[in-house]
Motif scaffolding. Structure first.
Motif, PDB file in Angstrom:
ATOM      1  N   GLU A 123       4.640  -0.410  11.293  1.00 40.11           N
ATOM      2  CA  GLU A 123       3.723  -1.450  10.826  1.00 40.11           C
ATOM      3  C   GLU A 123       2.417  -1.413  11.599  1.00 40.11           C
ATOM      4  O   GLU A 123       1.333  -1.622  11.034  1.00 40.11           O
ATOM      5  CB  GLU A 123       4.390  -2.819  10.956  1.00 40.11           C
ATOM      6  CG  GLU A 123       3.593  -3.948  10.347  1.00 40.11           C
ATOM      7  CD  GLU A 123       4.375  -5.251  10.271  1.00 40.11           C
ATOM      8  OE1 GLU A 123       3.735  -6.314  10.108  1.00 40.11           O
ATOM      9  OE2 GLU A 123       5.629  -5.197  10.369  1.00 40.11           O
ATOM     10  N   ASN A 126       0.334   1.599  10.306  1.00 37.12           N
ATOM     11  CA  ASN A 126      -0.138   1.489   8.930  1.00 37.12           C
ATOM     12  C   ASN A 126      -1.020   0.277   8.675  1.00 37.12           C
ATOM     13  O   ASN A 126      -1.466   0.065   7.548  1.00 37.12           O
ATOM     14  CB  ASN A 126       1.057   1.439   7.976  1.00 37.12           C
ATOM     15  CG  ASN A 126       1.902   2.704   8.060  1.00 37.12           C
ATOM     16  OD1 ASN A 126       1.388   3.789   8.331  1.00 37.12           O
ATOM     17  ND2 ASN A 126       3.210   2.571   7.837  1.00 37.12           N
ATOM     18  N   SER A 127      -1.246  -0.546   9.691  1.00 34.16           N
ATOM     19  CA  SER A 127      -2.077  -1.739   9.528  1.00 34.16           C
ATOM     20  C   SER A 127      -3.209  -1.720  10.549  1.00 34.16           C
ATOM     21  O   SER A 127      -3.159  -1.003  11.546  1.00 34.16           O
ATOM     22  CB  SER A 127      -1.240  -3.011   9.716  1.00 34.16           C
ATOM     23  OG  SER A 127      -0.137  -3.026   8.821  1.00 34.16           O
TER      24      SER A 127
END
Length: 533
Positions: A123, A126-127
């Protein structure tokens, strides 16, 4: 007068004014510069310049603001040079977020919290997270995992409490079969010991052992191991004390399984004249203790529902509900002088021990006028088991405890103790014991929470003679790391803890040390499907 100084600065000549040449030479040490010193100086400054470059470069990359080389060097070195606080490279906002606690209700119903470190890293990659968002997500994940870990530990402690507090159906079966045998078979009701051996019960030339138990199987293992390892079993007398409900099964077992030439006596508490007369302090204390515990504890359900107590505190509270701590068998040792008024010395054995050597040498130990011969529990290779001091059992935040005892004083163990009853009768140990038990009840169990060892530590304070650790190895009921080889070297091994050897939760590598003293071919053992391996 003229003053002449040579060009080399090595001589100073003084000429008097009368023309007579008189001079004073003053030698001045030559100032030489060593090539070695010059080399090391250049080397030092070279490394210093490289250090300044590296530090300033790293600071320029990491920091939000630029600084000069000298400024960055001062910033890096100032904890040592200027004595100022070291600044962390971690952004302050992360500390601010992580220091704010999360409530249990804030995470309920959330399905967007990472469950593993791998999910968390995916996470993050990807963020687009700033420092605050990163800290918020990290706090949520760690808090959730902490809650799950805490709940899992509490459930484990609850299951262990239920397993250790319940009576296994095999033991219940054994007690019922023996009770039936006692009522239908005259051989199971014979007098113990035989009439011609009764005088030995008060003969101080014998080795007297006392075992208090309401567990027939456990008592049989203690008795078998004691007699089978004795060099002179004909001189051994074992006094078994039990309660009213267990008396018939206990008598039936030892009537049908004699351990000759050793002498076995089985008596229930109501058979003792002293115990049947008037008020017995230990029974009164137990009744009050049960009332206090029911008011302050609220049962196992109330204990595990606590959201503030740490798991090990919950485990300790659950332990206070165990039947062992509410059994008169666990309290009766404080009345040994009254129960055996004719005896001078006895060895008291718990029913969760196994004897692995001849115990008659215990009578050769010089007690130096002390009452209680016991093994200390603050010294030894096993730091988990042998690290107990008074502060581990008594509440030193209470002024009554703090002003009377030293928290770092070494504790000792029940389980295998030599009691000099002659010396005991000259003291006020029993009175002291009951006084402190009463004080603990009045304070709402604030002096200590469980067991008979804390008041024993107080009552026997100053009356303990330390014996060799060989005679008593502890912790086999809660220390899984104890090896079989180490346990086999001890004279007596003690399964103190929840993992009793007759329970399914016993440690499998240690259980054979106990089970080998059970006859797997016995009809009562096979009929009740009692495991011997």
């Amino acid at each position: 007068m003229q003053l002449l100084i040579s060009p080399s600065l090595r001589h100073v000549t003084v000429l008097p004014g009368n023309g007579v040449r008189e001079f004073i030479k003053v030698k001045v040490r030559a100032r030489r510069v060593s090539y070695r010193m010059l080399f090391y100086s250049l080397l030092f400054f070279t490394f210093l310049l490289r250090f300044v470059f590296l530090v300033s470069t790293a600071d320029t990359i990491d920091a939000e603001t630029k600084c000069s080389s000298l400024g960055c060097l001062g910033k890096r070195l100032r904890p040592g040079i200027l004595g100022r606080r070291l600044e962390s490279a971690v952004p302050e906002v992360i500390y601010q977020v992580l220091e704010q606690p999360l409530g249990n209700d804030e995470l309920k119903g959330r399905d967007d919290i990472p469950q593993t470190l791998e999910e968390f890293m995916d996470e993050v990659k990807n963020s687009i997270f700033d420092a605050k968002a990163f800290a918020l997500k990290l706090r949520e994940m760690v808090t959730l995992l902490e809650q799950r870990t805490r709940n899992a530990k509490i459930q484990e402690y609850l299951y262990r409490h239920v397993a250790s507090s319940s009576i296994p159906k095999q033991l219940l079966c054994l007690a019922l079969r023996l009770a039936h045998e006692h009522s239908t078979n005259a051989a199971a009701r014979r007098q113990l010991p035989l009439p011609e051996l009764v005088p030995a019960l008060v003969d101080n030339s014998y080795f007297h052992f006392v075992l208090a138990s309401d567990n027939v199987l456990a008592a049989s293992v203690v008795a078998n191991s004691l007699v089978r390892n004795a060099l002179r079993p004909e001189k051994f007398v074992l006094h078994i004390i039990t309660d009213r409900k267990t008396y018939s099964p206990m008598q039936a077992w030892f009537s049908l399984h004699p351990l000759s030439p050793a002498i076995i006596e089985v008596k229930a508490l109501h058979h003792f004249d002293w115990f049947a007369k008037g008020k017995v302090p230990v029974l009164e204390a137990m009744e009050k203790d049960l009332r206090v515990r029911s008011r302050f504890r609220g049962g196992s359900s109330a204990i595990v529902e606590s959201n503030t107590d740490k798991p090990h505190i919950i485990a300790a509270k659950l332990q206070t509900l165990g039947p062992k701590y509410n059994s008169v068998m666990n309290h009766i040792r404080i009345h040994l002088p009254e129960l055996f008024p004719s005896l001078n010395k006895v060895v008291f054995l718990d029913d969760d021990i196994v004897v692995q050597t001849d115990l008659s040498p215990l009578w050769d130990i010089d007690m130096n006028g002390k009452v209680n011969g016991a093994v200390e529990t603050c010294r030894g290779q096993d730091k988990f088991v042998m690290s107990k001091r008074l502060k581990n059992y008594l509440n030193f935040s209470h002024p009554s405890i703090a002003k009377n005892f030293n928290p770092n004083e070494c504790a000792w163990a029940y389980g295998m103790n030599i009691f000099d009853l002659e010396a005991w009768r000259k003291t006020n140990i029993s009175i002291t014991y009951h006084h402190w038990v009463e004080e603990n009840l009045k304070s709402g169990l604030s002096l200590w929470q469980l067991g008979t060892l804390p008041p024993g530590l107080i009552a026997f304070h100053g009356h303990v003679h330390v014996i060799d650790p060989f005679w008593h190895m502890l912790g086999l009921g809660y220390q899984e790391t104890t090896s079989l080889a180490d346990a086999e070297t001890a004279g007596v091994i003690h399964f103190n803890g929840r993992a009793k050897p007759w329970l399914d939760i016993a440690f499998p590598q240690l259980r054979p040390l106990w089970a080998k003293y059970i006859d797997s071919s016995d009809k009562f053992i096979t009929g009740c499907h009692i495991r011997t391996s």
